[in-house]
Design a protein around this motif. Structure first.
Motif, PDB file in Angstrom:
ATOM      1  N   LEU A 205       0.836  -1.201   0.000  1.00 48.22           N
ATOM      2  CA  LEU A 205       0.000   0.000   0.000  1.00 48.22           C
ATOM      3  C   LEU A 205       0.876   1.258   0.000  1.00 48.22           C
ATOM      4  O   LEU A 205       0.583   2.226  -0.704  1.00 48.22           O
ATOM      5  CB  LEU A 205      -0.914  -0.004   1.233  1.00 48.22           C
ATOM      6  N   SER A 206       1.972   1.239   0.770  1.00 48.96           N
ATOM      7  CA  SER A 206       2.816   2.443   0.869  1.00 48.96           C
ATOM      8  C   SER A 206       3.438   2.783  -0.485  1.00 48.96           C
ATOM      9  O   SER A 206       3.549   3.941  -0.852  1.00 48.96           O
ATOM     10  CB  SER A 206       3.899   2.274   1.937  1.00 48.96           C
ATOM     11  N   LYS A 207       3.817   1.749  -1.246  1.00 51.69           N
ATOM     12  CA  LYS A 207       4.389   1.989  -2.583  1.00 51.69           C
ATOM     13  C   LYS A 207       3.365   2.712  -3.457  1.00 51.69           C
ATOM     14  O   LYS A 207       3.654   3.715  -4.105  1.00 51.69           O
ATOM     15  CB  LYS A 207       4.780   0.643  -3.209  1.00 51.69           C
ATOM     16  N   HIS A 208       2.128   2.222  -3.388  1.00 58.59           N
ATOM     17  CA  HIS A 208       1.039   2.788  -4.200  1.00 58.59           C
ATOM     18  C   HIS A 208       0.712   4.225  -3.767  1.00 58.59           C
ATOM     19  O   HIS A 208       0.599   5.131  -4.585  1.00 58.59           O
ATOM     20  CB  HIS A 208      -0.183   1.872  -4.069  1.00 58.59           C
ATOM     21  N   VAL A 209       0.569   4.441  -2.453  1.00 59.30           N
ATOM     22  CA  VAL A 209       0.177   5.766  -1.932  1.00 59.30           C
ATOM     23  C   VAL A 209       1.265   6.812  -2.192  1.00 59.30           C
ATOM     24  O   VAL A 209       0.978   7.923  -2.642  1.00 59.30           O
ATOM     25  CB  VAL A 209      -0.122   5.684  -0.406  1.00 59.30           C
ATOM     26  N   GLY A 224      10.337  20.369  -6.184  1.00 62.34           N
ATOM     27  CA  GLY A 224      11.089  20.273  -4.917  1.00 62.34           C
ATOM     28  C   GLY A 224      11.036  18.873  -4.325  1.00 62.34           C
ATOM     29  O   GLY A 224      10.304  18.003  -4.799  1.00 62.34           O
ATOM     30  N   ARG A 225      11.804  18.660  -3.245  1.00 60.02           N
ATOM     31  CA  ARG A 225      11.823  17.348  -2.587  1.00 60.02           C
ATOM     32  C   ARG A 225      10.523  17.104  -1.824  1.00 60.02           C
ATOM     33  O   ARG A 225       9.798  18.034  -1.498  1.00 60.02           O
ATOM     34  CB  ARG A 225      13.019  17.269  -1.644  1.00 60.02           C
ATOM     35  N   PHE A 226      10.280  15.835  -1.505  1.00 57.51           N
ATOM     36  CA  PHE A 226       9.012  15.450  -0.904  1.00 57.51           C
ATOM     37  C   PHE A 226       9.273  14.580   0.330  1.00 57.51           C
ATOM     38  O   PHE A 226      10.017  13.619   0.272  1.00 57.51           O
ATOM     39  CB  PHE A 226       8.191  14.746  -2.000  1.00 57.51           C
ATOM     40  N   TYR A 227       8.671  14.980   1.465  1.00 57.83           N
ATOM     41  CA  TYR A 227       8.839  14.239   2.723  1.00 57.83           C
ATOM     42  C   TYR A 227       7.474  13.895   3.317  1.00 57.83           C
ATOM     43  O   TYR A 227       6.487  14.564   3.039  1.00 57.83           O
ATOM     44  CB  TYR A 227       9.598  15.090   3.750  1.00 57.83           C
ATOM     45  N   LEU A 228       7.458  12.868   4.183  1.00 61.16           N
ATOM     46  CA  LEU A 228       6.263  12.586   4.973  1.00 61.16           C
ATOM     47  C   LEU A 228       6.584  12.844   6.437  1.00 61.16           C
ATOM     48  O   LEU A 228       7.735  12.680   6.863  1.00 61.16           O
ATOM     49  CB  LEU A 228       5.809  11.133   4.791  1.00 61.16           C
ATOM     50  N   THR A 229       5.574  13.254   7.208  1.00 62.68           N
ATOM     51  CA  THR A 229       5.826  13.478   8.636  1.00 62.68           C
ATOM     52  C   THR A 229       5.570  12.177   9.380  1.00 62.68           C
ATOM     53  O   THR A 229       4.671  11.415   9.031  1.00 62.68           O
ATOM     54  CB  THR A 229       4.928  14.586   9.208  1.00 62.68           C
ATOM     55  N   GLN A 230       6.396  11.945  10.413  1.00 59.09           N
ATOM     56  CA  GLN A 230       6.192  10.740  11.209  1.00 59.09           C
ATOM     57  C   GLN A 230       5.609  11.086  12.569  1.00 59.09           C
ATOM     58  O   GLN A 230       5.414  12.258  12.894  1.00 59.09           O
ATOM     59  CB  GLN A 230       7.465   9.917  11.312  1.00 59.09           C
ATOM     60  N   ASN A 231       5.306  10.019  13.344  1.00 60.62           N
ATOM     61  CA  ASN A 231       4.487  10.221  14.535  1.00 60.62           C
ATOM     62  C   ASN A 231       5.180  10.927  15.702  1.00 60.62           C
ATOM     63  O   ASN A 231       4.567  11.132  16.740  1.00 60.62           O
ATOM     64  CB  ASN A 231       3.917   8.879  15.014  1.00 60.62           C
ATOM     65  N   THR A 234       8.513  14.668  13.337  1.00 59.89           N
ATOM     66  CA  THR A 234       9.680  14.934  12.479  1.00 59.89           C
ATOM     67  C   THR A 234       9.477  14.296  11.100  1.00 59.89           C
ATOM     68  O   THR A 234       8.475  13.643  10.848  1.00 59.89           O
ATOM     69  CB  THR A 234      10.971  14.431  13.145  1.00 59.89           C
ATOM     70  N   LEU A 235      10.465  14.499  10.216  1.00 65.85           N
ATOM     71  CA  LEU A 235      10.310  14.128   8.804  1.00 65.85           C
ATOM     72  C   LEU A 235      11.038  12.846   8.421  1.00 65.85           C
ATOM     73  O   LEU A 235      12.023  12.472   9.036  1.00 65.85           O
ATOM     74  CB  LEU A 235      10.910  15.235   7.921  1.00 65.85           C
ATOM     75  N   MET A 236      10.541  12.210   7.377  1.00 67.09           N
ATOM     76  CA  MET A 236      11.312  11.151   6.709  1.00 67.09           C
ATOM     77  C   MET A 236      11.095  11.323   5.212  1.00 67.09           C
ATOM     78  O   MET A 236      10.013  11.737   4.778  1.00 67.09           O
ATOM     79  CB  MET A 236      10.871   9.768   7.166  1.00 67.09           C
ATOM     80  N   ASP A 237      12.141  11.055   4.416  1.00 65.39           N
ATOM     81  CA  ASP A 237      11.962  11.265   2.983  1.00 65.39           C
ATOM     82  C   ASP A 237      11.059  10.175   2.405  1.00 65.39           C
ATOM     83  O   ASP A 237      10.818   9.140   3.035  1.00 65.39           O
ATOM     84  CB  ASP A 237      13.302  11.394   2.247  1.00 65.39           C
ATOM     85  N   ALA A 238      10.559  10.429   1.193  1.00 70.04           N
ATOM     86  CA  ALA A 238       9.546   9.559   0.595  1.00 70.04           C
ATOM     87  C   ALA A 238      10.027   8.116   0.472  1.00 70.04           C
ATOM     88  O   ALA A 238       9.276   7.165   0.706  1.00 70.04           O
ATOM     89  CB  ALA A 238       9.149  10.108  -0.768  1.00 70.04           C
ATOM     90  N   GLU A 242       8.341   4.895   2.316  1.00 72.30           N
ATOM     91  CA  GLU A 242       7.846   3.743   1.555  1.00 72.30           C
ATOM     92  C   GLU A 242       8.230   2.441   2.259  1.00 72.30           C
ATOM     93  O   GLU A 242       7.477   1.483   2.287  1.00 72.30           O
ATOM     94  CB  GLU A 242       8.467   3.777   0.149  1.00 72.30           C
ATOM     95  N   LYS A 243       9.432   2.447   2.882  1.00 72.96           N
ATOM     96  CA  LYS A 243       9.903   1.246   3.594  1.00 72.96           C
ATOM     97  C   LYS A 243       9.281   1.137   4.984  1.00 72.96           C
ATOM     98  O   LYS A 243       9.116   0.053   5.514  1.00 72.96           O
ATOM     99  CB  LYS A 243      11.431   1.300   3.753  1.00 72.96           C
ATOM    100  N   PHE A 244       8.972   2.302   5.611  1.00 74.08           N
ATOM    101  CA  PHE A 244       8.475   2.287   6.989  1.00 74.08           C
ATOM    102  C   PHE A 244       7.165   3.064   7.134  1.00 74.08           C
ATOM    103  O   PHE A 244       7.099   4.053   7.873  1.00 74.08           O
ATOM    104  CB  PHE A 244       9.538   2.861   7.935  1.00 74.08           C
TER     105      PHE A 244
END
Length: 515
Positions: A205-209, A224-231, A234-238, A242-244
């Motif tokens: 699912l993470s690969k798809h999303v 520009g670069r793309f990050y997701l926020t974690q719980n 703080t940030l993690m890169d895309a 995808e792995k976590f």
């Protein structure tokens, strides 16, 4: 640095454009069934509102509830094999022993026990058995499973066995997704194993999303670069996300709390984030959400990864209001993102909390004439019920009698009128899009959780080693070394272990390294 912060909620997708620490523009767009359309709409709207060219954007940060919802709703989960290294120990409690049956069924309920694992001080419980693992690989292949979670006893102390087992299984099963528990959870075998299995079943699912998010960003012309926020805010890169994917759990409430601290300038407070469906309540300590110290349940499963100590109640701007005669009932059901068609003020047939606020004259929204029939007495009773629900929440979040201020954010905060439980209420500028601001200002973190034997290494040395490891983890995650500070140090003596053992947990946080 020009940043866009996006928060995908159940009702609205919020977006802000920020230039350094200045909010240039903030917008709300309805969350759509496919989520991506809502993200594209929010991006286009915020670019238009800020009069910014898409090419000027350096970074996009997204907070999403996608993966939490998948687990809670038991959908889009991959069949997963759980492999635990620990025999002859741990056999009495097999993998997924405490999972709800329907969730176990959704991911296939396949678990294996193998030799391996370590004691708390790194001593080997039993050596790894390659033939045993190849036999497990054969069985996994015959079941057509493509996702594996590997957990070893005390792997946060030494993760060698997990790495070796991962290499053996990856070689035997080319193309398989492998999650190692030492990359995700803290010490505590079952909770860490649960987090690893959950992460594994979300990999497809993470690969798809994340691919869809990338597409949405490209579609609007942003390079520009793309990050997701974690719980933990703080940030993690895309690529890392995808792995976590499991690390995004509860990132929404965290973003709101970080945004609330930033917009109000208050570092210690209670934050109430009122959305369209729920209110999330938690405490801020030094500008970061207080972390939960106990195991947190997600979808009925105990896990022990970083989670903010936040709880939710069914009170929001779209909550149903019902007069039972004896009392007023508010929520937990809500019209959610359908508020623009179902609430009375928008020509719908459902009485919501937003209708009551508009009828009271405190806020202008929709068509006020549609709620002219609501009596002052009914409005007052509903308002009293809402404030009493919020008061209970705030009291639950207080750890001391000190009169901390209450920061109220989120689109639904129009429901709040005056102090809550005698505490000062702060409603900062841009309060409605605080969660997107929290995503935009997110920093980069590194964390370490280890057990040290103080008989071999002094306490000061143990703390220094943990701080160094946390700093290196933050740098490798993309933090600027010169900006890193240690924000959390926890040191718990473990009396039940020999060698004067202590468990040390350290978190380092720094600014995103640009360039």
């Amino acid at each position: 640095m020009i940043r866009i912060g996006i928060d995908v909620g159940g009702t609205n997708t919020d977006a802000v454009v920020m230039d350094g620490t200045t909010v240039i523009a903030g917008v709300k767009a309805a969350t759509t069934g496919d989520v991506m359309t809502g993200v594209v709409n929010a991006l286009k709207a915020v670019l238009e509102a800020s009069k910014m060219d898409a090419s000027a954007i350096d970074v996009v940060m997204i907070g999403t509830t996608h993966f939490t919802n998948a687990v809670v709703q038991r959908r889009d989960l991959a069949k997963t094999a759980a492999v635990r290294l620990g025999l002859p120990a741990t056999a009495s409690l097999p993998p997924m022993v405490d999972w709800p049956e329907d969730l176990k069924l959704a991911i296939g309920g396949t678990g294996y026990l193998a030799h391996g694992g370590n004691e708390f001080d790194g001593r080997v419980i039993s050596p790894l058995d390659e033939a045993e693992l190849l036999g497990i690989a054969e069985d996994i292949k015959s079941k057509g499973i493509n996702t594996i979670a590997i957990t070893s006893v005390f792997s946060p102390v030494t993760g060698e066995f997990e790495k070796q087992a991962g290499e053996i299984l990856a070689k035997a099963l080319p193309g398989v997704h492998i999650t190692l528990s030492s990359d995700i959870g803290r010490i505590g075998l079952l909770e860490r194993e649960n987090a690893a299995i959950m992460n594994a079943c979300l990999r497809d699912l993470s690969k798809h999303v994340i691919e869809a998010f990338r597409k949405a960003i490209t579609e609007t012309g942003i390079k520009g670069r793309f990050y997701l926020t974690q719980n933990d805010g703080t940030l993690m890169d895309a690529e890392f996300a995808e792995k976590f994917p499991v690390l995004t759990f509860a990132s929404g409430p965290t973003n709101s709390m970080r945004g609330a601290a930033f917009l109000s300038g208050v570092a210690d407070a209670i934050v109430v984030d009122i959305g369209g469906t729920t209110s999330d309540v938690g405490s801020l300590h030094k500008g970061f959400p207080r972390q939960a110290t106990v195991a947190v349940e997600v979808g009925g499963v105990r896990t022990n990864f970083r989670m903010p100590d936040v709880f939710s109640i069914g009170l929001g701007g779209g909550s149903h209001v019902v007069d039972t005669g004896d009392a007023i009932k508010v929520g937990p059901t809500s019209v959610g993102y359908r508020i623009v068609t179902e609430a009375l003020i928008f020509g719908g047939k459902t009485l919501t909390t937003s209708d009551v606020v508009v009828a009271s004259g405190r806020y202008e929204l929709g068509d006020k004439s549609k709620v002219a029939h609501l009596t002052p007495e009914f409005i007052a009773r509903t308002q009293a019920k809402i404030m009493s629900m919020l008061e209970d929440c705030v009291e639950r979040s207080r750890l001391s009698p000190d009169p901390l201020p209450v920061i109220v954010v989120g689109g639904g905060s129009i429901l709040v009128d005056g102090p809550i439980g005698g505490l000062e209420v702060i409603k900062p500028n841009h309060f409605a899009v605080a969660n997107a601001v929290g995503a935009a200002i997110a920093q980069v973190s590194g964390e370490v959780d280890r057990v040290y034997a103080l008989a071999e290494i002094g306490r000061d040395q143990a703390l220094a080693d943990a701080k160094e490891r946390a700093t290196e983890a933050a740098v490798s995650a993309g933090a600027l070394r010169s900006s890193i500070e240690i924000v959390d140090v926890e040191d718990v003596p473990l009396a039940y272990l020999p060698g004067n053992a202590t468990r040390v947990r350290v978190k380092a946080v720094g600014e995103l390294h640009v360039g």
